[in-house]
Design a protein around this motif. Structure first.
Motif, PDB file in Angstrom:
ATOM      1  N   HIS A 266      -0.514  -7.091 -14.407  1.00  0.00           N
ATOM      2  CA  HIS A 266       0.900  -7.464 -14.478  1.00  0.00           C
ATOM      3  C   HIS A 266       1.584  -6.717 -15.617  1.00  0.00           C
TER       4      HIS A 266
ATOM      5  N   ASN B 293       1.701 -19.152 -12.048  1.00  0.00           N
ATOM      6  CA  ASN B 293       3.035 -18.589 -12.237  1.00  0.00           C
ATOM      7  C   ASN B 293       3.583 -18.890 -13.629  1.00  0.00           C
TER       8      ASN B 293
ATOM      9  N   LEU C  40       5.540  -8.669 -12.975  1.00  0.00           N
ATOM     10  CA  LEU C  40       5.147  -9.858 -12.202  1.00  0.00           C
ATOM     11  C   LEU C  40       4.549  -9.455 -10.857  1.00  0.00           C
ATOM     12  N   ASN C  41       5.157  -8.466 -10.211  1.00  0.00           N
ATOM     13  CA  ASN C  41       4.701  -8.038  -8.887  1.00  0.00           C
ATOM     14  C   ASN C  41       3.535  -7.060  -8.937  1.00  0.00           C
TER      15      ASN C  41
ATOM     16  N   PRO D  32       7.806 -20.690 -16.387  1.00  0.00           N
ATOM     17  CA  PRO D  32       7.517 -20.057 -15.094  1.00  0.00           C
ATOM     18  C   PRO D  32       8.062 -18.629 -15.058  1.00  0.00           C
ATOM     19  N   ALA D  33       7.360 -17.774 -14.339  1.00  0.00           N
ATOM     20  CA  ALA D  33       7.787 -16.377 -14.207  1.00  0.00           C
ATOM     21  C   ALA D  33       8.830 -16.290 -13.100  1.00  0.00           C
ATOM     22  N   THR D  34      10.085 -16.538 -13.450  1.00  0.00           N
ATOM     23  CA  THR D  34      11.189 -16.526 -12.493  1.00  0.00           C
ATOM     24  C   THR D  34      12.281 -15.580 -12.963  1.00  0.00           C
TER      25      THR D  34
ATOM     26  N   LEU E  95      -0.581 -14.220 -17.232  1.00  0.00           N
ATOM     27  CA  LEU E  95      -0.194 -15.336 -16.379  1.00  0.00           C
ATOM     28  C   LEU E  95      -1.346 -16.291 -16.090  1.00  0.00           C
TER      29      LEU E  95
END
Length: 327
Positions: free
Chosen positions: A225, A253, A325-326, A283-285, A250
């Motif tokens: 990540h 999430n 994140l992706n 959270p990873a938002t 992470l």
């Protein structure tokens, strides 16, 4: 170019000994920055100490992470299997730098030691506190589109150019240095480069005669990540307007820790501490990424021609976190 004496050092002790005795001597690694400065009469050493014969080229795994030899080339480092597997953030950052030709010559230690500079630094007809302390900063009232938005002073607003160092900052690297008494010391990346304050002529915390021997990166959980984004005017051989190195540790999430550094915005690699603190435990938002970016950029101070960097920095930081994140 000023005439100079050329010495090929046959040992670490010889190299350090020569430079310690001569305040006007300079070490030569790949030469990609030093020779440019010499040709422009900005750097005027009377002796060049070639380090090419020294055994400082090894890249190897260590019990705590990885060790990068100071004289290993940037290309070798970026493409080394251990770096690509365990520290892809560093590989991405190096490959975003300069051009393939320069990466083939530039060394890891030399990359860290390149001068923080701008176009006025190269123009010896213009005042520049980095080149001639006390002469003034032409960029303050001049064309400062490329310049700093964090940590600048009235003495200097130039930005540090390395891509590699931005990733090393995010990765919590340590710089190993041989001192003039031939003992070793370690410098954390966050402390290696220095903000300008009243002494912009000093780029880093090395003392005259000291020599980088290696760069150590500790093990981490960021490989899956991480991302490096560099926004620049052209795709090759251009410094960053803004760059971001981002890594996320992470648990599901939830962000256990964020590691973020920015380039093109300060006199040194800019560790995004405010953004990291906002993200920890969250959270990873996209919403949290946005809050983190806004918190970091709230302290930015634009100059007359680089107000755009504040919004660019925010968007680049958000994009880098999304990419990290992706995976």
């Amino acid at each position: 170019m000023r005439p100079f004496k050329f010495t090929a050092a046959d040992s670490l002790n010889t190299a350090i000994g020569i430079r310690t005795k001569n305040p006007e001597a300079a070490f030569l690694g790949g030469g990609t920055n030093l020779l440019d400065l010499m040709k422009e009469h900005v750097a005027l050493p009377n002796e060049i100490i070639d380090l090419g014969k020294l055994n400082l080229k090894t890249i190897k795994a260590t019990p705590t992470g990885i060790s990068l030899g100071a004289l290993a080339k940037n290309t070798e480092t970026a493409n080394h299997p251990l770096v690509r597997k365990d520290f892809p953030l560093l590989s991405k950052a190096i490959l975003a730098g300069a051009s393939a030709q320069i990466r083939n010559m530039a060394t890891n230690g030399g990359n860290l030691l390149q001068r923080t500079r701008c176009s006025y630094f190269y123009d010896i007809s213009m005042p520049c506190n980095k080149r001639v302390p006390g002469s003034g900063c032409s960029a303050i009232e001049g064309f400062n589109r490329m310049h700093a938005i964090f940590g600048w002073s009235e003495q200097c607003v130039a930005v540090y150019p390395s891509d590699m160092a931005i990733a090393l900052s995010a990765l919590d690297a340590t710089v190993k240095v041989m001192q003039t008494n031939f003992s070793e010391r370690s410098i954390l990346m966050k402390d290696f480069h220095i903000l300008p304050e009243n002494h912009p002529e000093i780029d880093n915390s090395l003392k005259h005669g000291e020599l980088i021997t290696s760069i150590e990166i500790p093990k981490n959980n960021l490989a899956s990540h991480s991302a490096y984004i560099k926004v620049r005017d052209r795709n090759s051989y251009a410094f960053a307007l803004v760059s971001v190195a981002a890594g996320l540790n992470l648990n599901g999430n939830i962000i256990q820790s964020a590691h973020i550094a920015m380039g093109g915005v300060a006199h040194k690699p800019w560790r995004a501490i405010q953004a990291e603190q906002v993200l920890k435990g969250k959270p990873a938002t996209l919403a949290n990424f946005t809050k983190a970016a806004e918190a970091e950029m709230s302290a930015a101070r634009a100059l007359s021609h680089n107000q755009f960097k504040i919004e660019m920095g925010k968007k680049t930081l958000i994009n880098a976190l999304e990419m990290a994140l992706n995976g």
